[in-house]
Design an enzyme around this catalytic site. Structure first.
Site, PDB file in Angstrom:
ATOM      1  N   GLU A 212     -98.993-103.199 -36.975  1.00  0.00           N
ATOM      2  CA  GLU A 212     -99.420-104.479 -37.205  1.00  0.00           C
ATOM      3  C   GLU A 212     -99.912-105.031 -38.393  1.00  0.00           C
ATOM      4  O   GLU A 212    -101.139-105.380 -38.675  1.00  0.00           O
ATOM      5  CB  GLU A 212    -100.539-104.833 -36.132  1.00  0.00           C
ATOM      6  CG  GLU A 212     -99.974-104.797 -34.755  1.00  0.00           C
ATOM      7  CD  GLU A 212    -101.034-104.782 -33.398  1.00  0.00           C
ATOM      8  OE1 GLU A 212    -102.105-105.369 -33.627  1.00  0.00           O
ATOM      9  OE2 GLU A 212    -100.685-104.789 -32.198  1.00  0.00           O
ATOM     10  N   GLU A 308     -95.030-102.511 -28.663  1.00  0.00           N
ATOM     11  CA  GLU A 308     -96.161-102.975 -27.963  1.00  0.00           C
ATOM     12  C   GLU A 308     -95.909-104.092 -27.193  1.00  0.00           C
ATOM     13  O   GLU A 308     -95.609-105.216 -27.819  1.00  0.00           O
ATOM     14  CB  GLU A 308     -97.654-102.863 -28.687  1.00  0.00           C
ATOM     15  CG  GLU A 308     -98.273-101.798 -29.103  1.00  0.00           C
ATOM     16  CD  GLU A 308     -99.599-102.068 -29.628  1.00  0.00           C
ATOM     17  OE1 GLU A 308    -100.629-103.064 -29.266  1.00  0.00           O
ATOM     18  OE2 GLU A 308     -99.932-101.259 -30.522  1.00  0.00           O
TER      19      GLU A 308
END
Length: 499
Positions: A212, A308
């Site tokens: 991220e 994810e």
């Protein structure tokens, strides 16, 4: 829920792994259609084989997306009722098997200590010991090990969800002599030691640091784009060249919930430093293909996956949403990994539809990992195997398979091909002006296919049919208008896949 002693489960898994090994050896060896060379030229053969196998999955007709579940950080999650990693394993893996009859193909762990709780630098020392045996045993049974590191902040000793102090830059952790670098190298040595144990045991690892990277919540999300590339390459060079770790497949993982831009593209470390591009995406809508279309291009040529995903329990989420979106919008994805049970339960086990997800023909679970299957034959629209009737335009287009397309919006125009096999899939472009076509097999009407979609994307599977009698078949596609939502009746034929 059925209660099965763990010892019996271990026996089952060992026998399953043996069966997989025997079946794999019985399949004739043949090269994958798109072997992907690892970024590290010294990658161990068992890790390179895993990457080759993953790169092959998008071309399969079924059992083509590996199921995955993140289990736990190194310290367990006592605040969520799982005080040890074993407790988290029982909930996320064993109880999912009890519920669905299937074990996930991929399991995820994190070597972090006290990621949310902060603590001193020593207390944030990475540690693999609480989960490594579970991970190794699963790998021995055929499963894939995926490790994410929520690294603590080397500037302050704080948790991952912190910032770089004012007056400092991200590049300092790669600069010898700085305080941040001194702390970072202590932690990086501990990471290398832990990964060395996996290499000593011949366990390939999907290694996902700095995930991220385009968000603003982790400390590594701050700083300039060149600094991020410097820090990534510093870790890569240290773990591969200096420490000689050749069991790693490097996963670079942006968050697709963020706007696409230079904070993404300029933070890509380069093809020589990445093996897998793996996206993080939460929620029930996965239809934004900007990231996917950009990184699936031949410029990158990397395995793609969802590293994810998660659905919030009680909000109408269903575990099958993820797979259905992969089928419809992201067919090149090789795996998905659901996040764990937290205050929000993101896990497969914690949401409706777990059994449907795990038993879907597209889902590839533990007992199927590593098994080679015959790949379908591709017939491109420009192939001589196709004949056309009516008005068609044939031209080049880089968004299509093999760079060619055949386009028509004339009702009654047709395309026909003959194939030998028992299953068929038709790929076309889907777009707001997409039209419909009727599918005939051996002269009999089978179904109508619709190429309309709110978003424009290419190489979409728009029709699939199995269970045909073994032998030769002729498929004819006949254009037949469009649905009321479409602004046109265009069909952009791409290719057929059959086996």
């Amino acid at each position: 829920m059925a209660s099965v002693p763990r010892a019996l489960r271990r026996v089952f898994l060992v026998l399953t792994a043996l069966a997989v090994t025997l079946l794999s050896s019985a399949v004739a060896a043949r090269p994958a259609l798109a072997d992907q060379a690892p970024s590290n030229p010294n990658t161990a053969p068992y890790a390179a084989d895993l990457l080759d196998w993953l790169s092959e999955l998008p071309r399969r007709m079924h059992t083509k997306v590996v199921s995955g579940q993140f289990v736990s950080p190194n310290y367990g999650r006592p605040e969520y009722g799982m005080p040890t990693v074993q407790d988290a394993w029982d909930y996320h893996v064993e109880e999912l098997h009890d519920l669905t009859g299937e074990y996930v193909g991929l399991v995820g762990f994190d070597p972090s200590n006290r990621t949310y709780q902060g603590g001193t630098a020593a207390e944030n020392m990475p540690d693999f010991t609480n989960f490594r045996q579970l991970a190794k045993d699963y790998s021995d049974q055929g499963g894939i090990v995926h490790l994410t590191w929520h690294a603590a902040n080397p500037f302050s000793g704080a948790h991952a969800w912190s910032t770089i102090p004012s007056g400092h830059t991200l590049a300092e952790i790669a600069t010898t002599g700085t305080a941040a670098n001194t702390q970072w190298m202590t932690w990086l040595d501990a990471i290398a030691d832990g990964l060395q144990w996996f290499e000593d045991n011949q366990v390939p690892v999907i290694w996902r640091p700095f995930h991220e990277l385009n968000g603003g919540w982790f400390w590594w999300g701050g700083g300039s784009n060149p600094d991020f590339v410097t820090v990534w390459r510093h870790m890569y060079d240290y773990l591969t060249a200096t420490r000689g770790l050749d069991n790693l497949l490097w996963a670079w993982s942006p968050d697709v919930g963020q706007a696409f831009g230079t904070k993404v593209t300029a933070r890509y470390p380069g093809n020589g430093y990445v093996d897998i591009v793996a996206f993080d995406r939460y929620g029930a809508s996965y239809t934004n293909r900007t990231y996917y279309d950009h990184f699936r291009s031949a410029t990158y040529g990397k395995v793609l996956g969802f590293s994810e995903v998660g659905l919030a329990t009680g909000t109408g989420g269903n575990s099958t949403v993820v797979l259905n979106e992969i089928k419809t919008h992201f067919p090149d994805m090789a795996f998905f990994m659901f996040w764990m049970r937290m205050s929000t339960n993101f896990s497969i086990r914690g949401n409706p539809g777990a059994a449907d997800l795990m038993n879907d023909p597209w889902t590839l679970n533990l007992d199927e990992i590593g098994v080679s299957v015959p790949l379908p034959t591709i017939v491109d629209d420009a192939s001589a195997a196709f004949t056309y009737g009516g008005t068609w335009t044939h031209s080049a287009d880089p968004l299509y398979h093999a760079g060619t397309k055949s386009v028509s919006n004339t009702a009654g125009a047709w395309a026909e091909a003959t194939f030998t096999g028992t299953s068929l899939r038709v790929h076309a472009r889907k777009l707001p002006s997409g039209g419909k076509f009727d599918v005939y097999v051996d002269g009999a009407f089978v179904a109508s296919a619709d190429t309309y979609a709110v978003a424009d994307y290419s190489q979409a599977g728009v029709f699939q049919r199995g269970g045909l009698a073994a032998g030769s078949h002729t498929v004819r596609l006949v254009l037949n208008g469009s649905n009321p939502a479409s602004s046109g009746a265009w069909v952009g034929l791409d290719y057929l896949a059959y086996q």
